[in-house]
Design a protein around this motif. Structure first.
Motif, PDB file in Angstrom:
ATOM      1  N   ILE A  56       0.825  -1.203   0.000  1.00 52.17           N
ATOM      2  CA  ILE A  56       0.000   0.000   0.000  1.00 52.17           C
ATOM      3  C   ILE A  56       0.862   1.257   0.000  1.00 52.17           C
ATOM      4  O   ILE A  56       0.576   2.235  -0.708  1.00 52.17           O
ATOM      5  CB  ILE A  56      -0.952   0.002   1.214  1.00 52.17           C
ATOM      6  N   LEU A  57       1.945   1.255   0.787  1.00 52.60           N
ATOM      7  CA  LEU A  57       2.833   2.418   0.810  1.00 52.60           C
ATOM      8  C   LEU A  57       3.394   2.695  -0.577  1.00 52.60           C
ATOM      9  O   LEU A  57       3.418   3.846  -1.038  1.00 52.60           O
ATOM     10  CB  LEU A  57       3.968   2.199   1.800  1.00 52.60           C
ATOM     11  N   GLU A  58       3.844   1.653  -1.261  1.00 47.59           N
ATOM     12  CA  GLU A  58       4.412   1.841  -2.598  1.00 47.59           C
ATOM     13  C   GLU A  58       3.346   2.332  -3.570  1.00 47.59           C
ATOM     14  O   GLU A  58       3.602   3.207  -4.406  1.00 47.59           O
ATOM     15  CB  GLU A  58       5.031   0.542  -3.102  1.00 47.59           C
ATOM     16  N   ALA A  59       2.141   1.765  -3.460  1.00 43.85           N
ATOM     17  CA  ALA A  59       1.052   2.207  -4.332  1.00 43.85           C
ATOM     18  C   ALA A  59       0.741   3.686  -4.094  1.00 43.85           C
ATOM     19  O   ALA A  59       0.541   4.452  -5.044  1.00 43.85           O
ATOM     20  CB  ALA A  59      -0.196   1.356  -4.083  1.00 43.85           C
ATOM     21  N   LYS A  60       0.716   4.102  -2.836  1.00 49.80           N
ATOM     22  CA  LYS A  60       0.459   5.510  -2.525  1.00 49.80           C
ATOM     23  C   LYS A  60       1.549   6.401  -3.104  1.00 49.80           C
ATOM     24  O   LYS A  60       1.266   7.487  -3.633  1.00 49.80           O
ATOM     25  CB  LYS A  60       0.369   5.706  -1.013  1.00 49.80           C
ATOM     26  N   ARG A  61       2.779   5.963  -2.981  1.00 51.10           N
ATOM     27  CA  ARG A  61       3.880   6.762  -3.527  1.00 51.10           C
ATOM     28  C   ARG A  61       3.739   6.927  -5.038  1.00 51.10           C
ATOM     29  O   ARG A  61       3.925   8.031  -5.572  1.00 51.10           O
ATOM     30  CB  ARG A  61       5.216   6.102  -3.189  1.00 51.10           C
ATOM     31  N   LEU A  62       3.412   5.845  -5.720  1.00 50.46           N
ATOM     32  CA  LEU A  62       3.270   5.920  -7.174  1.00 50.46           C
ATOM     33  C   LEU A  62       2.059   6.768  -7.571  1.00 50.46           C
ATOM     34  O   LEU A  62       2.126   7.538  -8.541  1.00 50.46           O
ATOM     35  CB  LEU A  62       3.145   4.513  -7.754  1.00 50.46           C
ATOM     36  N   LEU A  63       0.970   6.649  -6.840  1.00 51.12           N
ATOM     37  CA  LEU A  63      -0.214   7.461  -7.132  1.00 51.12           C
ATOM     38  C   LEU A  63       0.065   8.936  -6.893  1.00 51.12           C
ATOM     39  O   LEU A  63      -0.420   9.804  -7.621  1.00 51.12           O
ATOM     40  CB  LEU A  63      -1.392   7.004  -6.272  1.00 51.12           C
ATOM     41  N   ALA A  64       0.850   9.223  -5.855  1.00 46.71           N
ATOM     42  CA  ALA A  64       1.113  10.619  -5.510  1.00 46.71           C
ATOM     43  C   ALA A  64       2.188  11.248  -6.374  1.00 46.71           C
ATOM     44  O   ALA A  64       2.075  12.412  -6.760  1.00 46.71           O
ATOM     45  CB  ALA A  64       1.511  10.726  -4.037  1.00 46.71           C
ATOM     46  N   HIS A  65       3.214  10.476  -6.688  1.00 49.23           N
ATOM     47  CA  HIS A  65       4.413  11.075  -7.284  1.00 49.23           C
ATOM     48  C   HIS A  65       4.547  10.842  -8.783  1.00 49.23           C
ATOM     49  O   HIS A  65       5.494  11.351  -9.386  1.00 49.23           O
ATOM     50  CB  HIS A  65       5.662  10.530  -6.588  1.00 49.23           C
ATOM     51  N   THR A  66       3.648  10.066  -9.391  1.00 47.10           N
ATOM     52  CA  THR A  66       3.743   9.816 -10.830  1.00 47.10           C
ATOM     53  C   THR A  66       2.383  10.026 -11.479  1.00 47.10           C
ATOM     54  O   THR A  66       1.357  10.135 -10.807  1.00 47.10           O
ATOM     55  CB  THR A  66       4.208   8.369 -11.135  1.00 47.10           C
ATOM     56  N   ASP A  67       2.396  10.059 -12.794  1.00 49.25           N
ATOM     57  CA  ASP A  67       1.156  10.151 -13.570  1.00 49.25           C
ATOM     58  C   ASP A  67       0.807   8.808 -14.208  1.00 49.25           C
ATOM     59  O   ASP A  67       0.029   8.750 -15.166  1.00 49.25           O
ATOM     60  CB  ASP A  67       1.293  11.223 -14.659  1.00 49.25           C
ATOM     61  N   LEU A  68       1.366   7.717 -13.684  1.00 50.43           N
ATOM     62  CA  LEU A  68       1.062   6.400 -14.226  1.00 50.43           C
ATOM     63  C   LEU A  68      -0.435   6.120 -14.137  1.00 50.43           C
ATOM     64  O   LEU A  68      -1.067   6.437 -13.122  1.00 50.43           O
ATOM     65  CB  LEU A  68       1.806   5.315 -13.441  1.00 50.43           C
ATOM     66  N   PRO A  69      -1.032   5.535 -15.162  1.00 46.80           N
ATOM     67  CA  PRO A  69      -2.430   5.108 -15.047  1.00 46.80           C
ATOM     68  C   PRO A  69      -2.588   4.151 -13.874  1.00 46.80           C
ATOM     69  O   PRO A  69      -1.646   3.426 -13.514  1.00 46.80           O
ATOM     70  CB  PRO A  69      -2.693   4.399 -16.378  1.00 46.80           C
ATOM     71  N   ILE A  70      -3.762   4.128 -13.298  1.00 49.35           N
ATOM     72  CA  ILE A  70      -3.991   3.317 -12.105  1.00 49.35           C
ATOM     73  C   ILE A  70      -3.718   1.841 -12.378  1.00 49.35           C
ATOM     74  O   ILE A  70      -3.169   1.129 -11.532  1.00 49.35           O
ATOM     75  CB  ILE A  70      -5.415   3.550 -11.579  1.00 49.35           C
ATOM     76  N   GLY A  71      -4.059   1.369 -13.571  1.00 50.44           N
ATOM     77  CA  GLY A  71      -3.781  -0.019 -13.911  1.00 50.44           C
ATOM     78  C   GLY A  71      -2.296  -0.331 -13.869  1.00 50.44           C
ATOM     79  O   GLY A  71      -1.888  -1.408 -13.409  1.00 50.44           O
TER      80      GLY A  71
END
Length: 295
Positions: free
Chosen positions: A246-261
């Motif tokens: 979950i921590l890594e997912a939050k970091r990626l959601l917050a710090h990148t524009d990667l699509p959620i998939g």
């Protein structure tokens, strides 16, 4: 402009050190924590944001909750919270912050002092619990620093700034010793079984979410692993793995524009629906809503 703000690619604002609010325009500030304190007139502190300077808060009341890098910390009287440049954080709207706050601009201290005091040791925890003797020494050093900061009449500006640097260094040396010794003590208390498990999870969490697979790879029974992880963290091995994912997912959601998939795939969920379900189970929100809250 001293109060400039920047908005990063992830939509989170970064606030610069407010030099124009410092006494004599020096690269640090120290004073009481007060309701309504802000870095910038347009900065809502109960929203996620970054700062490009150090913040150290020594509390005289509580409990107070504060989010740093998506982890919630609870402080009370005598605790100290250290937020470093670039860390994402958020003040609690429901808490009253009481105590003393010190802010410091990167570059205010010479490189040798920065290295000696571990100012950029992001591996150390933000929350510190000094014992009574350490707390008394920190409070005395901080009070002396505040007196020097507010004394603008007895020295020319250049000498005033040098005295501040020396007083600040004395405080930070004490603080650095507390931070490193606390981390070493914590490491010494952690069972080797847990340490090996933690390192394995850090290496493989993006592809391996199975407690049994970790136990087999490390040569432990599942029961041994459960006992060691619970003793060290109070969590189950599965809970520990999920928390890291979950921590890594939050970091990626917050710090990148990667699509959620693609965020889901990066943390071991090839199916976007399964990732969204997992994220919601652990956060009570969806990945899209979590990202939107930060924008």
């Amino acid at each position: 402009m001293a109060d400039r703000t920047m908005q990063d690619d992830d939509g989170i604002r970064t606030y610069a050190f407010p030099v124009d609010r410092s006494v004599c325009g020096v690269g640090m500030q120290v004073g009481p924590m007060e309701p309504g304190r802000t870095w910038h007139e347009d900065a809502p502190l109960d929203r996620v944001h970054r700062i490009d300077f150090h913040v150290l808060m020594l509390f005289t009341g509580g409990p107070v909750t504060h989010m740093v890098d998506f982890a919630e910390y609870e402080m009370t009287d005598g605790d100290l919270l250290w937020i470093r440049p670039g860390q994402v954080h958020r003040f609690s709207r429901a808490s009253e912050y009481r105590g003393t706050v010190l802010t410091m601009q990167p570059g205010f201290l010479p490189r040798a002092t920065v290295e000696a005091t571990g100012l950029y040791r992001y591996d150390l925890p933000p929350l510190l619990h000094p014992d009574p003797a350490q707390l008394a020494a920190l409070r005395a050093a901080l009070a002396q620093l505040r007196r020097e900061y507010e004394d603008t009449t007895t020295l020319p500006l250049g000498l005033h700034t040098e005295v501040l640097r020396h007083s600040l260094t004395a405080f930070l040396v004490r603080l650095a010793h507390l931070a490193t010794s606390s981390a070493e003590a914590a490491r010494g208390q952690i069972d080797t079984t847990f340490t090996r498990f933690r390192d394995a999870v850090e290496k493989d969490f993006a592809t391996n979410h199975s407690v049994s697979a970790y136990a087999d790879a490390l040569g432990y029974s599942r029961r041994t692993l459960v006992r060691a992880v619970r003793a060290a963290t109070g969590q189950t091995p599965k809970g520990f793995i999920d928390k890291r994912v979950i921590l890594e997912a939050k970091r990626l959601l917050a710090h990148t524009d990667l699509p959620i998939g693609r965020v889901g795939a990066a943390v071991g969920f090839p199916d976007a629906a399964n990732f969204s379900k997992f994220f919601h189970q652990h956060t009570d929100t969806t990945p899209a809503a979590f990202r939107a809250e930060l924008r």
